[in-house]
Design a protein around this motif. Sequence first.
Motif, PDB file in Angstrom:
ATOM      1  N   VAL A  71       1.288  65.959  67.187  1.00 53.22           N
ATOM      2  CA  VAL A  71       2.447  66.751  66.776  1.00 53.22           C
ATOM      3  C   VAL A  71       2.534  68.114  67.443  1.00 53.22           C
ATOM      4  O   VAL A  71       3.489  68.864  67.215  1.00 53.22           O
ATOM      5  CB  VAL A  71       2.483  66.931  65.241  1.00 53.22           C
ATOM      6  CG1 VAL A  71       2.547  65.578  64.556  1.00 53.22           C
ATOM      7  CG2 VAL A  71       1.277  67.733  64.738  1.00 53.22           C
TER       8      VAL A  71
ATOM      9  N   THR B  58       5.082  66.062  72.610  1.00 49.46           N
ATOM     10  CA  THR B  58       4.033  65.428  71.829  1.00 49.46           C
ATOM     11  C   THR B  58       4.302  63.937  71.664  1.00 49.46           C
ATOM     12  O   THR B  58       5.437  63.458  71.788  1.00 49.46           O
ATOM     13  CB  THR B  58       3.918  66.064  70.443  1.00 49.46           C
ATOM     14  OG1 THR B  58       5.101  65.757  69.687  1.00 49.46           O
ATOM     15  CG2 THR B  58       3.772  67.565  70.539  1.00 49.46           C
TER      16      THR B  58
ATOM     17  N   ASN C 233       9.697  65.426  61.190  1.00 43.36           N
ATOM     18  CA  ASN C 233      11.130  65.439  61.414  1.00 43.36           C
ATOM     19  C   ASN C 233      11.817  64.434  60.499  1.00 43.36           C
ATOM     20  O   ASN C 233      12.911  63.988  60.771  1.00 43.36           O
ATOM     21  CB  ASN C 233      11.481  65.177  62.891  1.00 43.36           C
ATOM     22  CG  ASN C 233      11.048  63.797  63.349  1.00 43.36           C
ATOM     23  OD1 ASN C 233      10.506  63.011  62.572  1.00 43.36           O
ATOM     24  ND2 ASN C 233      11.282  63.484  64.615  1.00 43.36           N
TER      25      ASN C 233
ATOM     26  N   LEU D 184       8.574  68.714  64.740  1.00 41.91           N
ATOM     27  CA  LEU D 184       8.130  68.131  65.996  1.00 41.91           C
ATOM     28  C   LEU D 184       9.022  68.627  67.129  1.00 41.91           C
ATOM     29  O   LEU D 184      10.200  68.918  66.938  1.00 41.91           O
ATOM     30  CB  LEU D 184       8.185  66.608  65.912  1.00 41.91           C
ATOM     31  CG  LEU D 184       7.442  65.987  64.727  1.00 41.91           C
ATOM     32  CD1 LEU D 184       7.555  64.465  64.785  1.00 41.91           C
ATOM     33  CD2 LEU D 184       5.980  66.395  64.712  1.00 41.91           C
TER      34      LEU D 184
ATOM     35  N   SER E  10       3.668  68.679  59.557  1.00 44.87           N
ATOM     36  CA  SER E  10       4.587  68.624  60.691  1.00 44.87           C
ATOM     37  C   SER E  10       5.472  67.397  60.509  1.00 44.87           C
ATOM     38  O   SER E  10       4.969  66.312  60.221  1.00 44.87           O
ATOM     39  CB  SER E  10       3.814  68.510  62.013  1.00 44.87           C
ATOM     40  OG  SER E  10       2.992  69.629  62.210  1.00 44.87           O
TER      41      SER E  10
ATOM     42  N   ALA F 189       6.710  63.123  68.734  1.00 42.02           N
ATOM     43  CA  ALA F 189       8.081  63.499  69.064  1.00 42.02           C
ATOM     44  C   ALA F 189       8.692  62.516  70.056  1.00 42.02           C
ATOM     45  O   ALA F 189       9.869  62.158  69.941  1.00 42.02           O
ATOM     46  CB  ALA F 189       8.112  64.915  69.629  1.00 42.02           C
TER      47      ALA F 189
END
Length: 435
Positions: free
Chosen positions: A44, A79, A61, A74, A59, A82
């Motif tokens: 992340v 990452t 989304n 993210l 972390s 992501a």
Amino acid sequence: MRRTTFLRVRPLAVVAFAAMTAAGSAGAADLFGGGATFPVQSYVGDNFLTTVPVRARLSRNTTNAVTTSPIATLSPPDTLFARFSSGTGNKISYCQTGSGTGKTVLIGVGSVINANGECGTYQTGTSPAGFSGTAAAPNYIGTDSPISQADVTSFNGGPRAARELWQVPTLAGAIALPNHSALGFTNLTTEQVCRIFSARITNWSGIPGSGSTAPINIVYRAEGSGTSFAFTSYLAAACNGKFTIPAGYFKPNQSFAAAVPAVPGQPGSAAPLYAASTPINGNPGVVTSVIGTASAIGYADYPEVDAQGAEFPTVNSASPAALPASISIPAPLSGQVLNASNTPVAVTGMTNPACLRLINPTTIPAGVTYPILAYTYMGGYRNTNGTSTTPLRQLLGYFLASQTNRPAPPAGFAYLDGDANYRLSVQNTINTCVL
């Protein structure tokens, strides 16, 4: 040693696996998970370092969040998680609890057992109560302390036994030894590392070039940690029976306090006869503590050390930053777990034992010179994944060279798929064990 930028090796050429695609999923899902802090920079990134208040554990989304704790989002495309989210349309979250808590949430037995507890934040200093998920059972967990026979036995006696388990390795990473910036040494030998962490050397005057005569302060993980398991496994292999250290001195354990001999007269004490020691939660916390504690040294994943700008030595003149982007190891062991002596043995009590894949902790990748390495894993449930099945398979696919959209790992981390037999075995596990 100060932070150094190394040229990264390009990922392997694409290998065609029919089951792994980067296409968006037909039914997007939100995946909730957490656990090991060791791989967090790869999974992340380091956005959690700059949230307000700082030191967010969570972390994500995901869109259906249930937590009130600070959140780090993210950041595509840097990452792995992501890239997974942007490439598939699925959302994902990760709570940094440490491997020990990650496994108790998966197993459903222990002090923290439900994913829908509050993740919390490093800022408050409180321990996490879960992953801030929407259900008691997580979609997946991360751990650097692989599932053991004791874990399987606990799982079979717990509330989620009908789901069965899977585990696959994801990455290798270097464990660096962050030290306070006032210390002047740039390299440690294996003997010096062994003598520092076994309390044979308790003052920096015993390390040439340190520029200090202060007592050594050992900063270590307070909670169950896969980083501690990997580091104490290294200490046991490299130090026991050598350098005036007795055989059996270090005992590999996810609890650092259990891995080193207790102070005489203080059973269960957290350290041997160190001049000073500081227990801290999380790899990020260890690095922060080392930076702010005079005469301190600790252990943490290299990307975390790099992200916080901490000083660190090479070990035997090899840098933790210099791992190639992909390394070659044999296919992981099938249906094996670690016993009480941390030796791989055939698992008992599993209907589908081949769904547990293990790398022998003593495995040394070809061509790797830095000696302190950890292997990190993801685990989850074989059954009842429902609409999460495809997203979970896609997520695991991002660790294989068949995924053209996977990012290069941060310096100090490496994908494990440099060998074709390794790739095929992991792919088969994904196809047959995430249902």
